[in-house]
Design an enzyme around this catalytic site. Sequence first.
Site, short mmCIF file in Angstrom:
data_model
loop_
_atom_site.label_atom_id
_atom_site.label_comp_id
_atom_site.label_asym_id
_atom_site.label_seq_id
_atom_site.Cartn_x
_atom_site.Cartn_y
_atom_site.Cartn_z
N LYS A 1 123.60 111.26 -7.75
CA LYS A 1 122.66 110.16 -7.45
C LYS A 1 123.35 109.03 -6.67
CE LYS A 1 121.59 109.28 -11.79
NZ LYS A 1 122.44 110.26 -12.52
N ARG B 1 115.17 105.73 -16.60
CA ARG B 1 115.81 106.79 -17.38
C ARG B 1 115.01 107.10 -18.65
NH1 ARG B 1 121.48 105.64 -15.43
NH2 ARG B 1 122.77 107.38 -16.09
N ARG C 1 136.02 113.00 -11.03
CA ARG C 1 135.43 111.86 -10.31
C ARG C 1 136.33 110.63 -10.30
NH1 ARG C 1 129.27 110.13 -11.34
NH2 ARG C 1 129.83 109.64 -13.49
N ARG D 1 136.14 106.61 -14.42
CA ARG D 1 135.25 105.79 -15.25
C ARG D 1 135.54 106.11 -16.70
NH1 ARG D 1 129.15 106.27 -13.04
NH2 ARG D 1 128.76 106.29 -15.28
N ARG E 1 126.02 111.46 -23.13
CA ARG E 1 125.22 111.15 -21.93
C ARG E 1 124.28 112.30 -21.59
NH1 ARG E 1 129.67 109.87 -17.78
NH2 ARG E 1 128.04 109.15 -16.39
P1 AMP Z 1 125.32 105.36 -14.49
O1 AMP Z 1 126.30 104.62 -13.64
O2 AMP Z 1 123.97 105.45 -13.87
O3 AMP Z 1 125.85 106.69 -14.97
O4 AMP Z 1 125.12 104.47 -15.82
C1 AMP Z 1 126.21 104.16 -16.65
C2 AMP Z 1 125.67 103.68 -18.00
O5 AMP Z 1 124.89 102.49 -17.84
C3 AMP Z 1 124.74 104.66 -18.70
O6 AMP Z 1 125.42 105.67 -19.41
C4 AMP Z 1 123.98 103.71 -19.63
O7 AMP Z 1 124.77 103.31 -20.72
C5 AMP Z 1 123.78 102.48 -18.72
N1 AMP Z 1 122.54 102.61 -17.93
C6 AMP Z 1 122.46 102.79 -16.58
N2 AMP Z 1 121.18 102.88 -16.19
C7 AMP Z 1 120.42 102.78 -17.31
C8 AMP Z 1 119.02 102.84 -17.56
N3 AMP Z 1 118.13 103.01 -16.58
N4 AMP Z 1 118.62 102.70 -18.85
C9 AMP Z 1 119.48 102.52 -19.86
N5 AMP Z 1 120.83 102.47 -19.69
C10 AMP Z 1 121.30 102.60 -18.43
#
Ligand code: AMP
Length: 219
Positions: free
Chosen positions: A15, A89, A128, A161, A172
């Site tokens: 993404k 999400r 990554r 990360r 996740r």
């Molecule tokens: P990402 O970078 O999109 O993988 O997001 C990293 C973390 O941020 C996720 O594992 C969640 O803890 C939080 N997060 C990101 N987007 C959302 C969302 N739309 N709803 C809830 N938590 C989020």
Amino acid sequence: MKRRLVLLGAPGSGKGTQAEMITRQFGIPVTSPGAILRREKDLGTPLGLETAEITQHGGLVSDKIIVELIEDWLRLHGGHGFVFDGFPRTLPQAESLLSILTRLRTALDLAIWLEVSEETVRERISGRLQCRGCGFTTSVTSAKFAERPVCPYCDGPLVRRNDDDFSVLQTRLGEFASKTQPLADFYKKMSILRRIDGNRDREAVFSDISRLIENKATA
Ligand code: AMP
């Protein structure tokens, strides 16, 4: 080009990479709650500290916090279309987005779903590297960055990360299966869901996404 898109898919589905390519090619502004939360945490803000425990362990932050972030972003930057990377999400987030956009007398053009196998996810996540500064993502296998892990765009450090740890990845993936998968039906009913095979290299995936965006532009 003024398009309103959401990118959906499991962790490691690409993404962030595709959002970055879309914004470079089409000039559509992109935002990602995950990137915002990582920055807030690095800056030590109350929001960053409040959510750090959850993000670190792979859980989802409350819908209220995330929807507020997106609403604020839309108020400031939403006039030129958007690509949301990692939002919505959950079903309540998708419903909130729908009502925010309805209030703004606009609507989503596309919900792009990047489909990947668990094998792809594991392979990508284990290799990554991400820029601490701008979020640029690459792989440890890229010879370019092996010796000097520095971002080519902002000179920030390329790091793993902390939620890319395998035990956190399990949580996740569980959150994705139980809370995000139902969004496929939600967007299918709205006739804006488009599924793309995300197991291929970034250029092949981007070529399909570009076609969707361009078709939408002429539709
Ligand atoms: P990402 O970078 O999109 O993988 O997001 C990293 C973390 O941020 C996720 O594992 C969640 O803890 C939080 N997060 C990101 N987007 C959302 C969302 N739309 N709803 C809830 N938590 C989020």
